[in-house]
Scaffold this motif. Structure first.
Motif, PDB file in Angstrom:
ATOM      1  N   ASP A  28      -6.814  13.022  43.293  1.00 55.03           N
ATOM      2  CA  ASP A  28      -6.497  14.067  42.419  1.00 55.03           C
ATOM      3  C   ASP A  28      -8.004  15.001  42.506  1.00 55.03           C
ATOM      4  OD1 ASP A  28      -3.988  13.616  41.810  1.00 55.03           O
ATOM      5  OD2 ASP A  28      -4.573  12.479  40.025  1.00 55.03           O
ATOM      6  N   CYS A  29      -8.968  14.378  43.356  1.00 52.45           N
ATOM      7  CA  CYS A  29     -10.287  15.227  42.991  1.00 52.45           C
ATOM      8  C   CYS A  29     -10.325  16.447  44.175  1.00 52.45           C
ATOM      9  CB  CYS A  29     -11.317  14.415  43.339  1.00 52.45           C
ATOM     10  SG  CYS A  29     -11.480  12.932  42.163  1.00 52.45           S
ATOM     11  N   PRO A  30     -10.874  17.585  43.516  1.00 51.37           N
ATOM     12  CA  PRO A  30     -10.989  18.521  44.819  1.00 51.37           C
ATOM     13  C   PRO A  30     -11.923  18.159  45.807  1.00 51.37           C
ATOM     14  CG  PRO A  30     -12.352  19.097  42.722  1.00 51.37           C
ATOM     15  CD  PRO A  30     -11.503  17.735  42.490  1.00 51.37           C
ATOM     16  N   SER A  31     -11.573  18.921  46.959  1.00 49.35           N
ATOM     17  CA  SER A  31     -12.316  18.484  48.120  1.00 49.35           C
ATOM     18  C   SER A  31     -13.724  18.997  47.862  1.00 49.35           C
ATOM     19  CB  SER A  31     -11.989  19.328  49.382  1.00 49.35           C
ATOM     20  OG  SER A  31     -12.560  18.867  50.525  1.00 49.35           O
ATOM     21  N   PRO A  32     -14.863  18.330  48.275  1.00 46.73           N
ATOM     22  CA  PRO A  32     -16.245  18.981  47.817  1.00 46.73           C
ATOM     23  C   PRO A  32     -16.650  20.038  48.854  1.00 46.73           C
ATOM     24  CG  PRO A  32     -16.394  16.873  48.943  1.00 46.73           C
ATOM     25  CD  PRO A  32     -15.098  17.068  48.649  1.00 46.73           C
ATOM     26  N   GLN A  33     -17.421  20.920  48.413  1.00 48.20           N
ATOM     27  CA  GLN A  33     -18.094  21.903  49.314  1.00 48.20           C
ATOM     28  C   GLN A  33     -19.683  21.563  49.715  1.00 48.20           C
ATOM     29  OE1 GLN A  33     -17.513  25.629  47.581  1.00 48.20           O
ATOM     30  NE2 GLN A  33     -15.572  25.951  48.427  1.00 48.20           N
ATOM     31  N   TYR A  34     -19.780  21.413  50.818  1.00 44.94           N
ATOM     32  CA  TYR A  34     -21.313  21.135  51.369  1.00 44.94           C
ATOM     33  C   TYR A  34     -21.834  22.562  51.777  1.00 44.94           C
ATOM     34  CZ  TYR A  34     -19.135  16.565  51.395  1.00 44.94           C
ATOM     35  OH  TYR A  34     -18.466  15.441  51.318  1.00 44.94           O
TER      36      TYR A  34
END
Length: 288
Positions: A28-34
């Motif tokens: 359920d966590c959003p995909s991280p942005q690098y």
């Protein structure tokens, strides 16, 4: 009372979201942005102070003053399999850095390689092709660990070529163009600044007091430079005067220079080269 109630609901929702993202199930966590901020290291040539004919660029100038385009690839560090590739993107804006935002990337170790001033005409790493000058290519690369502990990283682009400066003075108005032929130049460079190949560059331009040409470093030294000056007679095909072939060594992020002083009243043509931080006359030709 309503305000307190809404605030409590917000805190409860935030707590629930946080709990879900620190639990074992991250679905359920959003995909991280690098985020990788790209800056410019080689803003001016190493020895530009020796040439008052050229104006230095402000160190605080916007990124797009140095890099007209950006292109990058992201590859797995072990297999070198390409995970992401951008198009050749035009740079806009007044910021001093350019952000690359990576999303939907599985956690792991990757190699990010970034090219500046590329065109879609040639593949990444090509410095000269079809005997053309091409552009002022920049490059940088870094191995990155992309996971939830990642913090914004800055990479600095470095110039891959040098600059050949040709200074022309006191030519008669009948001399309208100059042709340059320079050989023994590297053709390409990889992400680790390993230069390969051997090529030459041909260029013909209208005669001007200052002519600049982006050239890759010398591959099999020294490079040989042939300069031919053309008059406007017979459709600009008559060479005038004929100069001997000259040795030249091109280096990355440095300026190499030759000056031609045509002294018609004295009946001579002087050829000067900038060597070890000073001008040295290498030819004095009788033109009468």
């Amino acid at each position: 009372m309503n305000v307190r109630f809404m605030h409590s609901l917000y805190l409860a929702a935030l707590l629930g979201f946080t709990n879900s993202c620190i639990s074992d199930d991250l679905s359920d966590c959003p995909s991280p942005q690098y985020i990788v901020q790209i800056s410019v290291k080689d803003k001016n040539y190493k020895n530009i102070g020796d040439f008052p004919q050229l104006k230095s660029k402000e160190e605080s100038a916007p990124f797009q003053r140095f890099e007209g385009t950006i292109y990058y690839t992201l590859s797995e560090s072990t297999t070198r399999a390409r995970v992401k590739e951008s198009s050749v993107m035009t740079v806009y804006g007044e910021d001093q850095t350019y952000p690359i935002i990576l999303t939907d990337i599985p956690e792991g170790e990757y190699i990010l390689t970034v090219w500046g001033n590329m065109t879609s005409e040639y593949p990444a790493g090509i410095l000269h092709q079809d005997t053309k000058e091409h552009t002022d290519i920049y490059m940088t690369t870094r191995t990155l660990r992309l996971d939830r502990s990642y913090q914004t990283t800055e990479l600095s682009l470095e110039r891959t070529k040098g600059l050949f400066l040709l200074l022309c003075s006191n030519f008669p108005a009948t001399v309208t163009s100059v042709g340059q032929s320079i050989n023994h130049l590297y053709q390409s460079v990889d992400a680790n600044f390993n230069y390969t190949g051997n090529t030459n560059v041909e260029k013909r331009v209208p005669l001007q007091p200052t002519i600049s040409t982006w050239l890759a470093p010398t591959s099999e030294g020294p490079s040989k430079v042939k300069l031919i000056f053309y008059t406007d007679h017979a459709g600009g095909t008559v060479p005038f005067p004929e100069l001997p072939e000259m040795d030249l060594t091109m280096k990355r992020n440095e300026i190499s220079a030759i000056a031609i002083d045509y002294k018609e009243t004295d009946g001579v043509c002087e050829v000067w080269m900038f060597v070890q931080e000073q001008w040295v006359m290498i030819h004095r030709l009788d033109i009468q």
